[in-house]
Design an enzyme around this catalytic site. Structure first.
Site, PDB file in Angstrom:
ATOM      1  CE1 TYR A 145      73.906  -2.700 -69.098  1.00 12.11           C
ATOM      2  CE2 TYR A 145      71.720  -3.524 -69.550  1.00 12.11           C
ATOM      3  CZ  TYR A 145      72.600  -2.468 -69.464  1.00 12.11           C
ATOM      4  OH  TYR A 145      72.171  -1.201 -69.727  1.00 12.11           O
ATOM      5  CE  LYS A 196      78.892   4.561 -81.046  1.00 17.78           C
ATOM      6  NZ  LYS A 196      78.894   5.875 -81.751  1.00 17.78           N
ATOM      7  CG  ASP A 229      76.056   7.593 -82.335  1.00 21.24           C
ATOM      8  OD1 ASP A 229      75.821   6.664 -83.140  1.00 21.24           O
ATOM      9  OD2 ASP A 229      77.047   8.327 -82.438  1.00 21.24           O
ATOM     10  CG  ASP A 253      68.603  -0.620 -70.220  1.00 19.53           C
ATOM     11  OD1 ASP A 253      67.421  -0.326 -70.024  1.00 19.53           O
ATOM     12  OD2 ASP A 253      69.434  -0.783 -69.300  1.00 19.53           O
ATOM     13  CG  ASP A 257      63.945   3.213 -70.410  1.00 21.14           C
ATOM     14  OD1 ASP A 257      63.102   2.300 -70.524  1.00 21.14           O
ATOM     15  OD2 ASP A 257      64.573   3.431 -69.356  1.00 21.14           O
TER      16      ASP A 257
END
Ligand code: NAD
Length: 368
Positions: A145, A196, A229, A253, A257
């Site tokens: 970001y 990852k 994942d 993020d 959520d």
């Protein structure tokens, strides 16, 4: 009783339901000031769309400096359809990004707790989420970001290319991992670090640096590594396997959520964003509910104030060293839910529906 002097709190109610839920927080702070001989100095100011309306700027320098000087910032929510077409730099959300970046709030703490009284509000089976209590620590000021280069540029054949860059350094990784390890010490001593590393070099570095810090300083913590994942899948399959999860900005993020929704209601979820300790051992911090400004219900006195009230409880615990008061406030919330009081968003059969201010008053009555 001890007078706790100079505890400056900055309240930034913001937009939509922000001022309504913050109103209940203010009542609770006033109650603590009156009845527990605490001496919080409260300042209140504009942020987001409310600040844009008055100053044509989502956060003024004056408010920003007030945030720098206060021990903790408590924010309601920003945004709304009225501001959706503003240029990027004027948007309400810019205020949040500026506060997070300039206060160097690099660790975002999002607890996902399933209140036993609200097990049915989750879309998962009760046995999977009942008693759930996990903490997600998301890196907040680095990664894709913020990384450079970024942008959209023209390339050959009339096409365009969008570019973002994912970067992390050793110190950026280790300072957020340290927050996770320290939190785990007060919980179940278990940290899961997610990245990852199978496809990203920055993920390999993340894994190695988290492990190196654990080996050097946190021998008693049980650390495991998980691909992000897989973590997304495990959160749905068996969320209670986790205690503290630490991960980067992008994966955090999404995973936070997802974890939030395990519990069923946005109206119940607090968050904290913490910065580095200064030389006096104080940390900069901002506390806010996970939900947004909920324009669809703003101004109706029906918003659930619990997420913002629990954000205050986190401030008491993490910024103000008032663990006892934080526990007292959390217990008061539990007790009101035990009594069957519910705002509209969490209403179910045989419960009693109350509005925003009734919920705040009921929590204060329990504090008494
Ligand atoms: P939202 O969280 O505001 O609302 C989603 C849904 O949940 C709505 O139906 C809303 O009524 C409900 N809801 C949210 N909080 C509630 C509460 N406390 N009590 C009862 N119901 C509640 O998300 P959205 O609709 O995607 O966004 C609305 C605006 O908020 C947008 O402008 C968005 O940019 C902004 N936003 C701000 C923040 C923030 O300030 N940190 C976070 C997310 C979204």
């Amino acid at each position: 009783m001890i007078k706790v002097k100079d505890r400056k709190l900055l309240l930034l109610p913001g937009d939509g339901i922000g001022p309504e839920v913050m109103g209940e927080v203010k009542k609770i702070i006033e109650w603590f000031n009156k009845n527990k001989s605490l001496d919080f100095k409260i300042e209140e100011d504009l942020v987001g769309g409310a600040s844009y309306d008055k100053h044509k700027n989502p956060i003024t320098d004056e408010v920003f400096y007030k945030a720098l000087e206060s021990e903790a910032v408590i924010l309601g929510a920003v945004g709304g359809p009225k501001y959706d077409n503003l240029e990027f730099s004027k948007r309400p959300e810019r205020a949040l990004l500026k506060l997070r970046k300039e206060l160097k709030l690099f660790a975002n703490l999002r607890p996902a707790i399933c209140f036993k009284q609200l097990v049915d509000a989750s879309s998962l089976k009760p046995e999977i989420i009942s008693g759930l209590d996990i903490m997600i620590v998301r890196e907040l000021t680095g990664g894709i970001y913020f990384g450079e280069p970024r942008g959209i540029e023209p390339i050959e054949n009339n096409e365009r290319k969008g570019i973002n860059t994912h970067t992390y350094t050793t110190s950026e990784i280790q300072r957020v991992a340290r927050v996770a390890f320290d939190l785990a010490k007060k919980r179940k001593n278990k940290v899961t670090s997610c990245e990852k590393s199978n496809v990203m070099e920055a993920g390999v570095l993340w894994r190695e640096e988290v492990q190196a810090l654990k080996d050097k300083e946190y021998s008693k913590i049980e650390l495991s590594h998980m691909l992000a994942d897989n973590c997304a899948m495990q959160l749905l399959r068996n969320p209670k396997q986790f205690d503290v999860i630490v991960t980067d900005n992008l994966f955090g993020d999404i995973l936070s959520d997802e974890a939030a929704m395990l519990t069923g209601s946005l109206g119940l979820l607090p968050s904290a964003s913490l910065g580095a300790k200064d030389k006096n051992g104080k940390i900069r911090s901002m506390y806010e509910p996970v939900h947004g400004s909920a324009p669809d219900i703003a101004g109706k006195n029906i918003a659930n104030p619990i997420a913002t009230i629990l954000s205050l409880a986190m401030a008491l615990k993490y910024s103000l060293d008032l663990d006892k008061e934080a526990n007292q406030l959390e217990k008061a919330v539990q007790s009101v839910l035990d009594d069957g009081l519910r705002t509209k968003d969490i209403m179910s059969k045989n419960m009693k529906e109350v509005n925003t201010s009734d919920m705040g008053n009921a929590i204060i009555a329990k504090l008494k």
